[in-house]
Design a protein around this motif. Structure first.
Motif, PDB file in Angstrom:
ATOM      1  N   LEU A 167      62.889  -7.088 -54.589  1.00 47.77           N
ATOM      2  CA  LEU A 167      61.934  -6.648 -53.573  1.00 47.77           C
ATOM      3  C   LEU A 167      62.573  -6.642 -52.190  1.00 47.77           C
ATOM      4  CD1 LEU A 167      58.687  -8.449 -54.757  1.00 47.77           C
ATOM      5  CD2 LEU A 167      59.236  -6.027 -54.928  1.00 47.77           C
ATOM      6  N   TYR A 168      63.471  -7.595 -51.938  1.00 45.97           N
ATOM      7  CA  TYR A 168      64.145  -7.655 -50.641  1.00 45.97           C
ATOM      8  C   TYR A 168      65.210  -6.575 -50.533  1.00 45.97           C
ATOM      9  CZ  TYR A 168      65.484  -9.911 -46.298  1.00 45.97           C
ATOM     10  OH  TYR A 168      65.700 -10.176 -44.967  1.00 45.97           O
ATOM     11  N   GLU A 169      65.982  -6.376 -51.608  1.00 44.21           N
ATOM     12  CA  GLU A 169      67.025  -5.341 -51.652  1.00 44.21           C
ATOM     13  C   GLU A 169      66.809  -4.486 -52.899  1.00 44.21           C
ATOM     14  OE1 GLU A 169      71.195  -6.244 -50.890  1.00 44.21           O
ATOM     15  OE2 GLU A 169      70.557  -8.299 -50.417  1.00 44.21           O
ATOM     16  N   PRO A 170      66.044  -3.405 -52.800  1.00 44.52           N
ATOM     17  CA  PRO A 170      65.769  -2.572 -53.990  1.00 44.52           C
ATOM     18  C   PRO A 170      67.016  -2.002 -54.659  1.00 44.52           C
ATOM     19  CG  PRO A 170      64.258  -2.032 -52.220  1.00 44.52           C
ATOM     20  CD  PRO A 170      65.282  -2.954 -51.635  1.00 44.52           C
ATOM     21  N   ALA A 171      68.126  -1.913 -53.944  1.00 49.45           N
ATOM     22  CA  ALA A 171      69.363  -1.388 -54.537  1.00 49.45           C
ATOM     23  C   ALA A 171      69.930  -2.333 -55.597  1.00 49.45           C
ATOM     24  CB  ALA A 171      70.401  -1.156 -53.445  1.00 49.45           C
ATOM     25  N   GLN A 183      74.746 -14.884 -58.307  1.00 53.81           N
ATOM     26  CA  GLN A 183      76.113 -14.599 -58.741  1.00 53.81           C
ATOM     27  C   GLN A 183      76.229 -13.173 -59.261  1.00 53.81           C
ATOM     28  OE1 GLN A 183      76.653 -17.739 -61.558  1.00 53.81           O
ATOM     29  NE2 GLN A 183      77.288 -19.235 -60.012  1.00 53.81           N
ATOM     30  N   ALA A 184      75.224 -12.712 -59.994  1.00 51.54           N
ATOM     31  CA  ALA A 184      75.259 -11.343 -60.532  1.00 51.54           C
ATOM     32  C   ALA A 184      75.201 -10.319 -59.406  1.00 51.54           C
ATOM     33  CB  ALA A 184      74.103 -11.135 -61.500  1.00 51.54           C
ATOM     34  N   ALA A 185      74.428 -10.636 -58.350  1.00 53.14           N
ATOM     35  CA  ALA A 185      74.277  -9.702 -57.227  1.00 53.14           C
ATOM     36  C   ALA A 185      75.340  -9.906 -56.161  1.00 53.14           C
ATOM     37  CB  ALA A 185      72.901  -9.867 -56.602  1.00 53.14           C
ATOM     38  N   GLU A 192      64.078   6.805 -51.269  1.00 56.01           N
ATOM     39  CA  GLU A 192      64.672   5.472 -51.270  1.00 56.01           C
ATOM     40  C   GLU A 192      63.555   4.438 -51.235  1.00 56.01           C
ATOM     41  OE1 GLU A 192      67.874   4.204 -51.315  1.00 56.01           O
ATOM     42  OE2 GLU A 192      68.404   6.228 -51.932  1.00 56.01           O
ATOM     43  N   LEU A 193      63.659   3.447 -52.102  1.00 53.19           N
ATOM     44  CA  LEU A 193      62.656   2.398 -52.133  1.00 53.19           C
ATOM     45  C   LEU A 193      62.813   1.502 -50.914  1.00 53.19           C
ATOM     46  CD1 LEU A 193      62.866   1.445 -55.895  1.00 53.19           C
ATOM     47  CD2 LEU A 193      61.071   2.730 -54.778  1.00 53.19           C
ATOM     48  N   GLU A 194      61.685   1.175 -50.301  1.00 56.03           N
ATOM     49  CA  GLU A 194      61.723   0.310 -49.129  1.00 56.03           C
ATOM     50  C   GLU A 194      61.506  -1.131 -49.540  1.00 56.03           C
ATOM     51  OE1 GLU A 194      59.439   1.462 -45.792  1.00 56.03           O
ATOM     52  OE2 GLU A 194      59.867   3.588 -46.048  1.00 56.03           O
TER      53      GLU A 194
END
Length: 161
Positions: free
Chosen positions: A120-124, A84-86, A26-28
């Motif tokens: 970078l803040y939320e890699p998901a 909006q996309a996220a 999982e990317l941190e």
């Protein structure tokens, strides 16, 4: 002494040949000591340095509120597209400095920086941002004027007589 060649009937046969495959880690998130994510966005000749952190959704550009810096609603809409996309509207505060280019290029640079900082803040969120085309740097720039021409491509009118 000839080696025998085998065909793969099942993907499990590949594991026998290559060895066990480890699942992707999982990317941190990349967050600094103040709890912010930093990214650089670019568009035309504009470069934006963007920091995002959890907050109420305020966006500050060069020390001014986004409504005063980007007066046109289209430019403000452009900046809000990654959120909006996220589906992360009103969840992050954005502080950015932007230099170079015009207002349209600067808005595009801020949008690019926000998208990169969000991933970078939320890699998901990366697949969502990638699918929306927010992580791709728009490389279109103004073509330079060539010697012997009126503009970048426009030539002088040809006169036969």
């Amino acid at each position: 002494m000839a080696e025998e060649t085998r065909t793969l009937e099942d993907p499990k046969d590949l594991a026998e040949i290559t060895g066990p495959v480890e699942p992707e880690a999982e990317l941190e998130p990349k967050i600094d000591a103040q709890g912010r994510a930093y990214a650089t966005g670019k568009r035309k000749n504009a470069v934006a340095r963007v920091w995002i952190k959890p907050g109420i959704g305020s966006i500050t550009v060069n020390g001014r509120d986004q409504d005063t810096y980007f007066a046109r609603p289209v430019l403000r809409m452009l900046i809000h597209q990654p959120f909006q996309a996220a589906e992360r509207e009103k969840q992050y505060d954005v502080i950015c400095t932007v230099r170079g280019g015009g207002l349209s290029g600067q808005a595009g640079a801020v949008r690019h920086g926000i998208s990169k900082a969000l991933t970078l803040y939320e890699p998901a969120l990366r697949p969502t941002m990638k699918k929306g085309g927010f992580l791709t740097r728009d490389a279109r720039v103004v073509e330079r004027k060539k010697y012997g021409r009126r503009k970048a491509r426009r030539s002088f009118q040809f006169s036969k007589r």
